[in-house]
Every structure is written in C-alpha cells, then in structure tokens.
Write a protein that holds these residues in place. Structure first.
Motif, PDB file in Angstrom:
ATOM      1  N   LEU A  34       0.808  -1.268   0.016  1.00 14.19           N
ATOM      2  CA  LEU A  34      -0.081   0.047   0.062  1.00 14.19           C
ATOM      3  C   LEU A  34       0.757   1.295   0.075  1.00 14.19           C
ATOM      4  CD1 LEU A  34      -2.799  -1.117   2.589  1.00 14.19           C
ATOM      5  CD2 LEU A  34      -3.050  -0.540  -0.020  1.00 14.19           C
ATOM      6  N   TYR A  35       2.065   1.380   0.756  1.00 10.13           N
ATOM      7  CA  TYR A  35       2.868   2.463   0.937  1.00 10.13           C
ATOM      8  C   TYR A  35       3.650   2.600  -0.468  1.00 10.13           C
ATOM      9  CZ  TYR A  35       5.581   5.898   3.223  1.00 10.13           C
ATOM     10  OH  TYR A  35       6.468   6.841   3.726  1.00 10.13           O
ATOM     11  N   ASP A  38       1.190   1.543  -3.981  1.00 12.01           N
ATOM     12  CA  ASP A  38      -0.249   2.273  -4.033  1.00 12.01           C
ATOM     13  C   ASP A  38      -0.227   3.506  -3.568  1.00 12.01           C
ATOM     14  OD1 ASP A  38      -1.349  -0.165  -5.272  1.00 12.01           O
ATOM     15  OD2 ASP A  38      -1.827  -0.897  -3.269  1.00 12.01           O
ATOM     16  N   TYR A  40      -0.137   5.046  -0.761  1.00  9.17           N
ATOM     17  CA  TYR A  40      -1.095   5.439   0.290  1.00  9.17           C
ATOM     18  C   TYR A  40      -0.099   6.158   1.314  1.00  9.17           C
ATOM     19  CZ  TYR A  40      -5.454   2.646  -0.526  1.00  9.17           C
ATOM     20  OH  TYR A  40      -6.399   2.002  -1.220  1.00  9.17           O
ATOM     21  N   GLU A  44      -3.338   6.905   5.816  1.00  3.16           N
ATOM     22  CA  GLU A  44      -4.520   6.409   5.191  1.00  3.16           C
ATOM     23  C   GLU A  44      -4.506   4.803   5.591  1.00  3.16           C
ATOM     24  OE1 GLU A  44      -4.937   8.888   1.079  1.00  3.16           O
ATOM     25  OE2 GLU A  44      -3.086   7.733   1.224  1.00  3.16           O
ATOM     26  N   GLU A  48      -7.351   2.625   7.556  1.00  5.64           N
ATOM     27  CA  GLU A  48      -7.997   1.422   6.799  1.00  5.64           C
ATOM     28  C   GLU A  48      -7.892   0.258   7.922  1.00  5.64           C
ATOM     29  OE1 GLU A  48      -9.666  -0.758   3.990  1.00  5.64           O
ATOM     30  OE2 GLU A  48      -9.488   1.409   3.799  1.00  5.64           O
TER      31      GLU A  48
END
Length: 116
Positions: A34-35, A38, A40, A44, A48
């Motif tokens: 994610l970091y 993506d 994020y 965030e 989540e």
C-alpha cells in the motif's frame, strides 16, 4: 536532490519487494504494498486498518530492514543489476559488428553466465 533520493529508495524497495516479498509477513506485505506500490500515506493505512500511524510505520520499517537483510545475504537484486548492465553492453556491441566487437561480445556473454 531529496526527491531524487526518495524516488531511488522507492524504486529499490519496490524491486526488493518484487524479489523477496514472499519472505515478509502478510501484514508487512500489505502495508509495504500500500505504501510503496499504491502510494498510500501512513495516515490512510492506519485509518484503513484501525491502528496507529506509528504501528504502520514500524511494520514498514521492519519490512524494509528484512528486505535489505535478504539482499545482503542473497544478492539477487545486485545480480539482476549486473545482468542488466552486461545486457546493455552486449546490445551496444551488436551495433559495432567488428571482429574485436565479436570477441568482446563473447567475453560479456561468458560474464553474464558466470554471475551466479
């Protein structure tokens, strides 16, 4: 300069993650993906998963350390980079087509096979 260093680090972590990702815990894989993949933010991700930003940061830092330790021990990314460099040299020699170039090409191909 700082942006260039950040990009270089992100690219390195992404490459290490592609190689060694399965060796991380599921949570580390998720947070790192994610970091870095993506894009994020820590906030965030923490929202989540309903954990603190500090906890997310710690998971990501431990994952980065694990990836770097794997690379130190196994060197797979380094070998990949060596192969890429030799491949670029081979491609350049193909454009020269001289006898000296052919000898150099043979030498580079032998080096390519002997990286491992």
């Amino acid at each position: 300069m700082a942006g260039e260093d950040t990009l270089r680090k992100t690219n390195r972590i992404n490459m290490l993650f592609d190689i060694y990702g399965p060796l991380l815990t599921e949570k580390q894989q998720t947070f790192l993906g994610l970091y870095f993949h993506d894009d994020y933010s820590l906030g965030e991700i923490s929202a989540e998963f309903e954990i603190s930003r500090q906890a997310v940061y710690e998971h990501i830092k431990r994952a980065e350390q694990t990836l770097e330790e794997c690379e130190t021990k196994l060197g797979l990314l380094g070998k990949h980079e060596q192969r890429r460099e030799l491949s670029e040299q081979i491609e350049a020699i193909f454009g020269q087509a001289s006898l000296n170039g052919q000898d150099e090409l043979k030498r580079l191909v032998r080096n390519l096979y002997n990286i491992d």
